[in-house]
Design a protein around this motif. Structure first.
Motif, PDB file in Angstrom:
ATOM      1  N   HIS A 170      56.917  45.841 -10.839  1.00 42.50           N
ATOM      2  CA  HIS A 170      55.595  46.122 -11.381  1.00 42.50           C
ATOM      3  C   HIS A 170      55.438  45.489 -12.758  1.00 42.50           C
ATOM      4  O   HIS A 170      56.427  45.195 -13.442  1.00 42.50           O
ATOM      5  N   ALA A 171      54.185  45.332 -13.159  1.00 41.03           N
ATOM      6  CA  ALA A 171      53.881  44.820 -14.490  1.00 41.03           C
ATOM      7  C   ALA A 171      54.467  45.741 -15.551  1.00 41.03           C
ATOM      8  O   ALA A 171      54.513  46.963 -15.393  1.00 41.03           O
ATOM      9  N   GLY A 172      54.929  45.164 -16.655  1.00 45.12           N
ATOM     10  CA  GLY A 172      55.476  45.921 -17.767  1.00 45.12           C
ATOM     11  C   GLY A 172      56.964  46.115 -17.725  1.00 45.12           C
ATOM     12  O   GLY A 172      57.585  46.420 -18.758  1.00 45.12           O
ATOM     13  N   GLU A 173      57.586  45.917 -16.565  1.00 42.54           N
ATOM     14  CA  GLU A 173      59.019  46.198 -16.447  1.00 42.54           C
ATOM     15  C   GLU A 173      59.864  45.151 -17.157  1.00 42.54           C
ATOM     16  O   GLU A 173      60.851  45.492 -17.823  1.00 42.54           O
ATOM     17  N   ILE A 174      59.510  43.876 -17.034  1.00 39.85           N
ATOM     18  CA  ILE A 174      60.295  42.839 -17.703  1.00 39.85           C
ATOM     19  C   ILE A 174      60.079  42.898 -19.210  1.00 39.85           C
ATOM     20  O   ILE A 174      60.996  42.610 -19.994  1.00 39.85           O
ATOM     21  N   ALA A 175      58.891  43.278 -19.654  1.00 39.74           N
ATOM     22  CA  ALA A 175      58.645  43.440 -21.095  1.00 39.74           C
ATOM     23  C   ALA A 175      59.643  44.427 -21.685  1.00 39.74           C
ATOM     24  O   ALA A 175      60.225  44.185 -22.759  1.00 39.74           O
ATOM     25  N   LEU A 176      59.860  45.546 -21.010  1.00 43.57           N
ATOM     26  CA  LEU A 176      60.821  46.545 -21.475  1.00 43.57           C
ATOM     27  C   LEU A 176      62.228  45.956 -21.537  1.00 43.57           C
ATOM     28  O   LEU A 176      62.935  46.109 -22.543  1.00 43.57           O
ATOM     29  N   LEU A 177      62.637  45.257 -20.473  1.00 44.08           N
ATOM     30  CA  LEU A 177      63.985  44.682 -20.436  1.00 44.08           C
ATOM     31  C   LEU A 177      64.175  43.657 -21.544  1.00 44.08           C
ATOM     32  O   LEU A 177      65.244  43.581 -22.168  1.00 44.08           O
ATOM     33  N   ALA A 208      53.594  38.701 -15.197  1.00 37.98           N
ATOM     34  CA  ALA A 208      54.718  39.641 -15.264  1.00 37.98           C
ATOM     35  C   ALA A 208      56.015  38.926 -15.639  1.00 37.98           C
ATOM     36  O   ALA A 208      56.806  39.448 -16.436  1.00 37.98           O
ATOM     37  N   LYS A 209      56.258  37.749 -15.085  1.00 39.08           N
ATOM     38  CA  LYS A 209      57.471  37.004 -15.412  1.00 39.08           C
ATOM     39  C   LYS A 209      57.473  36.557 -16.869  1.00 39.08           C
ATOM     40  O   LYS A 209      58.518  36.538 -17.533  1.00 39.08           O
ATOM     41  N   LEU A 210      56.308  36.190 -17.385  1.00 42.86           N
ATOM     42  CA  LEU A 210      56.218  35.743 -18.776  1.00 42.86           C
ATOM     43  C   LEU A 210      56.401  36.878 -19.771  1.00 42.86           C
ATOM     44  O   LEU A 210      56.515  36.622 -20.985  1.00 42.86           O
ATOM     45  N   GLU A 211      56.451  38.106 -19.295  1.00 43.34           N
ATOM     46  CA  GLU A 211      56.802  39.211 -20.180  1.00 43.34           C
ATOM     47  C   GLU A 211      58.193  39.039 -20.775  1.00 43.34           C
ATOM     48  O   GLU A 211      58.538  39.700 -21.765  1.00 43.34           O
ATOM     49  N   ILE A 212      58.982  38.146 -20.213  1.00 45.17           N
ATOM     50  CA  ILE A 212      60.316  37.883 -20.756  1.00 45.17           C
ATOM     51  C   ILE A 212      60.231  37.386 -22.191  1.00 45.17           C
ATOM     52  O   ILE A 212      61.183  37.492 -22.963  1.00 45.17           O
ATOM     53  N   CYS A 213      59.061  36.873 -22.563  1.00 45.71           N
ATOM     54  CA  CYS A 213      58.857  36.386 -23.930  1.00 45.71           C
ATOM     55  C   CYS A 213      58.642  37.523 -24.924  1.00 45.71           C
ATOM     56  O   CYS A 213      58.673  37.296 -26.143  1.00 45.71           O
ATOM     57  N   GLU A 214      58.421  38.748 -24.441  1.00 48.30           N
ATOM     58  CA  GLU A 214      58.109  39.870 -25.323  1.00 48.30           C
ATOM     59  C   GLU A 214      59.207  40.103 -26.361  1.00 48.30           C
ATOM     60  O   GLU A 214      58.923  40.417 -27.517  1.00 48.30           O
ATOM     61  N   GLY A 215      60.453  39.965 -25.937  1.00 48.73           N
ATOM     62  CA  GLY A 215      61.562  40.179 -26.863  1.00 48.73           C
ATOM     63  C   GLY A 215      62.256  38.904 -27.292  1.00 48.73           C
ATOM     64  O   GLY A 215      63.259  38.958 -28.021  1.00 48.73           O
ATOM     65  N   LEU A 216      61.769  37.761 -26.837  1.00 47.64           N
ATOM     66  CA  LEU A 216      62.398  36.476 -27.165  1.00 47.64           C
ATOM     67  C   LEU A 216      62.331  36.218 -28.662  1.00 47.64           C
ATOM     68  O   LEU A 216      61.274  36.374 -29.288  1.00 47.64           O
TER      69      LEU A 216
END
Length: 463
Positions: A170-177, A208-216
């Protein structure tokens, strides 16, 4: 992880319940499962839909847990025999502890996500980077909101690079990770149709995949599938460095001169350096997975020779293009770990390209979480297989019937068959297969096609 109970309590905002001397007790590792807990580990009871880890405290004590976290809305045991650290939420505390350990040891973190190829790319990265660094990587499929923290917390203090896989539904899950792992480098392998049921569209999947940038990190680097327009258009305003790799000529590094070595692997050249690499893995799509890993390796200072050394020693986990021979001589390519329409097409393309076989068969199963268009996706896969010259299309599962229906639209009579169960499939494939046949087996993990493979492979040899 090695930390005192006092330090743990401070990092998770918890209250240590025990004697004064308990503050200096040392926890050596973390476990959320009493079945695999080792002595002196910290036990973290997680609340699930059908279980409550707090109910297993006595098992943790018997296994030698040094202490346990305890959620504040759960009644305290009357006389616990190990110290407890009371926290608002045990899952959040686990995640906070993982983030703190990642900061403390100062490891370089490489995070990987994508619709297909995450685990393969993670293994390629681990193999390449271990030539130069002490590498810790995700084991198995520990890639979610529980698995990723456990991966980080299992890092030895001397680790220099951590390669972590990030999965989601789901959306938001990768942002958390990403916020937990704080990657220095991030990789997006591709955008497919997996989990489209929850995300609505490929556009939603890309977001959703680009949420990986949230903590980059602000000085971090993103490496992407440059052939995917959905990623390119969303990165137009990205200030951090990103590198596009793939087949298209306008990528920063372009795959060229691709060649297949049959069952032995592939080779290719990269335009950036002109170096030619060999990879002991089948599949044209794995050339791009390898180039993603190569790009990260170059960014972290590996030479071209070291990159090739890493590719030479790669080992991919089971049910990913795993080659085995059945007792009747038929070669089986077992890729039943997971499936989506795009990965189905890619592996069928691979099968079609193989030489030296009289017939090429597929045994396909359900693709899960495909949303309202799932019937169309399955039918299209069946048609695609026949159009690529596959001799026989076999399928199992409720959705597998649609694959057969699609194949029958273009197939000669009797060349597309649906099996009712693994025993029926194994009986037919063993009776009709021979040394001139290669069989590709692929489906979503939930379809459990490996059960059919096990029936076929009684007495088989692996190679």
């Amino acid at each position: 992880m090695q930390k005192t109970l006092k330090s743990i309590a401070g990092e998770v905002g918890g209250t240590l319940l025990g004697s004064i001397s308990d503050k200096t007790m040392l926890a050596q590792g973390v476990s959320t499962d009493t079945r695999s807990l080792y002595p002196n580990q910290l036990y973290v009871p997680i609340l699930g839909d059908r279980f409550d880890g707090h109910d297993f405290l006595s098992d943790a004590v018997k296994k030698g847990a040094v202490a346990a976290l305890w959620q504040e809305d759960r009644a305290l045991p009357s006389s616990p025999s190990i110290p407890l650290i009371r926290v608002k939420d045990t899952l959040e505390a686990l995640q906070q502890l993982a983030a703190a350990w990642r900061r403390e040891i100062g490891v370089k973190v490489v995070a990987v996500t994508g619709s297909n190829g995450k685990t393969t790319t993670k293994e390629l990265l681990g193999s390449i980077l271990s030539v130069k660094y002490r590498v810790h990587r995700t084991q198995g499929n520990l890639n979610n909101h529980i698995g990723l923290p456990l991966t980080l917390l299992s890092m030895p203090r001397k680790s220099e690079v951590a390669v972590v896989e990030m999965g989601m539904n789901h959306a938001g899950e990768i942002a958390l990770l990403s916020q937990i792992a704080k990657p220095d480098l991030a990789v997006i392998t591709n955008i497919g149709e997996a989990h489209i049921e929850h995300l609505g569209s490929r556009q939603g999947i890309a977001d959703a995949k680009l949420e990986i940038c949230e903590g980059l990190a602000q000085q971090g680097t993103l490496v992407i599938d440059g052939d995917e327009p959905l990623l390119r258009e969303r990165l137009v305003k990205e200030k951090r460095r990103y590198i596009r790799v793939g087949w298209k000529e306008d990528n920063d590094d372009v795959l060229q001169g691709f060649a297949t070595e049959g069952l032995e692997g592939i080779s290719f050249t990269t335009s950036l350096t002109g170096s030619r690499f060999t990879l002991p893995m089948m599949g044209q799509y794995n050339a791009k997975n390898a180039l993603l890993a190569i790009t990260v390796g170059r960014t972290l200072g590996l030479t071209e020779e070291e990159l090739q050394q890493g590719l030479n020693q790669v080992h991919i986990t089971g049910m990913r293009l795993e080659k085995v021979t059945a007792t009747n001589g038929m070669l089986i390519i077992n890729d039943a770990y997971n499936a989506s329409p795009s990965s189905m097409r890619a592996t069928i393309d691979l099968l079609s390209s193989l030489d030296g076989f009289k017939e090429k068969w597929v045994l396909l199963g359900d693709m899960l979480e495909m949303g309202p268009e799932e019937e169309a996706y399955h039918r299209e896969v069946g048609r695609f297989a026949m159009e690529k010259g596959i001799s026989r299309v076999y399928a199992m599962g409720a959705r597998g019937r649609w694959i057969v229906d699609g194949a029958q639209e273009v197939a000669p009579e009797g060349k597309a068959i649906h099996f009712q169960n693994p025993e029926e499939a194994a009986q037919t494939l063993l009776a009709e297969g021979n040394e001139g046949v290669v069989l590709l087996v692929k489906a979503s993990r939930g379809a459990r096609l490996e059960t059919t493979v096990e029936h076929i492979l009684k007495g088989a040899k692996t190679f």
